[in-house]
Design an enzyme around this catalytic site. Sequence first.
Site, PDB file in Angstrom:
ATOM      1  N   HIS A 187       0.860  -1.190   0.000  1.00  0.00           N
ATOM      2  CA  HIS A 187       0.000   0.000   0.000  1.00  0.00           C
ATOM      3  C   HIS A 187       0.895   1.238   0.000  1.00  0.00           C
ATOM      4  O   HIS A 187       1.808   1.334   0.808  1.00  0.00           O
ATOM      5  CB  HIS A 187      -0.895   0.002   1.235  1.00  0.00           C
ATOM      6  CG  HIS A 187      -1.555   1.324   1.498  1.00  0.00           C
ATOM      7  ND1 HIS A 187      -2.381   1.928   0.572  1.00  0.00           N
ATOM      8  CD2 HIS A 187      -1.498   2.160   2.560  1.00  0.00           C
ATOM      9  CE1 HIS A 187      -2.798   3.090   1.075  1.00  0.00           C
ATOM     10  NE2 HIS A 187      -2.279   3.252   2.278  1.00  0.00           N
TER      11      HIS A 187
ATOM     12  N   TYR B 290      -2.703  -0.178 -23.113  1.00  0.00           N
ATOM     13  CA  TYR B 290      -2.927  -1.624 -22.924  1.00  0.00           C
ATOM     14  C   TYR B 290      -2.318  -2.158 -21.638  1.00  0.00           C
ATOM     15  O   TYR B 290      -2.766  -3.175 -21.099  1.00  0.00           O
ATOM     16  CB  TYR B 290      -2.421  -2.415 -24.141  1.00  0.00           C
ATOM     17  CG  TYR B 290      -0.922  -2.507 -24.273  1.00  0.00           C
ATOM     18  CD1 TYR B 290      -0.217  -1.630 -25.072  1.00  0.00           C
ATOM     19  CD2 TYR B 290      -0.215  -3.485 -23.580  1.00  0.00           C
ATOM     20  CE1 TYR B 290       1.149  -1.716 -25.206  1.00  0.00           C
ATOM     21  CE2 TYR B 290       1.157  -3.577 -23.701  1.00  0.00           C
ATOM     22  CZ  TYR B 290       1.854  -2.687 -24.507  1.00  0.00           C
ATOM     23  OH  TYR B 290       3.202  -2.778 -24.627  1.00  0.00           O
TER      24      TYR B 290
ATOM     25  N   TYR C 270       0.908 -15.795 -22.160  1.00  0.00           N
ATOM     26  CA  TYR C 270       2.337 -15.740 -21.902  1.00  0.00           C
ATOM     27  C   TYR C 270       2.679 -16.149 -20.477  1.00  0.00           C
ATOM     28  O   TYR C 270       3.829 -16.225 -20.115  1.00  0.00           O
ATOM     29  CB  TYR C 270       2.904 -14.355 -22.224  1.00  0.00           C
ATOM     30  CG  TYR C 270       3.137 -14.180 -23.701  1.00  0.00           C
ATOM     31  CD1 TYR C 270       4.359 -14.520 -24.266  1.00  0.00           C
ATOM     32  CD2 TYR C 270       2.135 -13.726 -24.533  1.00  0.00           C
ATOM     33  CE1 TYR C 270       4.568 -14.388 -25.622  1.00  0.00           C
ATOM     34  CE2 TYR C 270       2.326 -13.581 -25.885  1.00  0.00           C
ATOM     35  CZ  TYR C 270       3.539 -13.912 -26.435  1.00  0.00           C
ATOM     36  OH  TYR C 270       3.741 -13.784 -27.777  1.00  0.00           O
TER      37      TYR C 270
END
Length: 239
Positions: free
Chosen positions: A100, A121, A216
């Site tokens: 955090h 992307y 992948y």
Amino acid sequence: MRDGERPASGAALRTQLIAACRELTRRGLTHGTSGNVSARCDARRFLISPSGMDYETLQADDVPLMDLEGRWFGARRPSSEWRFHRDIFRSRPEVDAIVHTHSPHATALACTGRGIPAFHYMVAIAGGVDVRCAAYHTFGTQELSQAALAALQGRKACLLANHGVIATGRDLQSALALAGEVENLARQYSVALSLGGVTLLDEAEMARVLEKFRNYGQQDAVDPDLLFGGAEPDAARGS
Ligand SMILES: [Zn+2]
């Protein structure tokens, strides 16, 4: 925790957690004693950074141990945000580490109530088509924890309105890397917003990207060259 894998021993994990805390400062993801880090030890317990201590002087014995009921053990009090760390470990068995931060650009974006949409992307690195922004609640509260859990549904990271970022991972390195990636995306998105006319990728394209990430097998990796084997012409970050 995944089948067939065991977390590091208590002593080794304490050392790794302290190193991760110092990395937060070194990578510019946190300032002073803000931010906190946790790592799952076993099915019932996790280590978490202590409340309000300088990361540079942290020793292994300063790192509190907590169980999933919220009891803590050790000489130091756990981070005031232990509730969302505990609740994420409770509800997300695949998560073994949480970071955090109040990293500058992600926090600035969260102060406008915005999450990060599919403007690039690489947003898919957080597991979905966007990085949501959880509603504001006072730090350290159960309400904040509930809002964070909702924003993290189907995602590995979220922003917290008027507060900061949560990033999760299968280990401390991947959670730390994702926190850095979210900060980078927030910086790029903030610049794009200031230029105006941001175009977003549509759902079909993001579905393709998410599928490539899955194929992948590098969902926790954050280096596009690793994700795409360097074969994609636009694989370089920022292109
Ligand atoms: Zn915070």
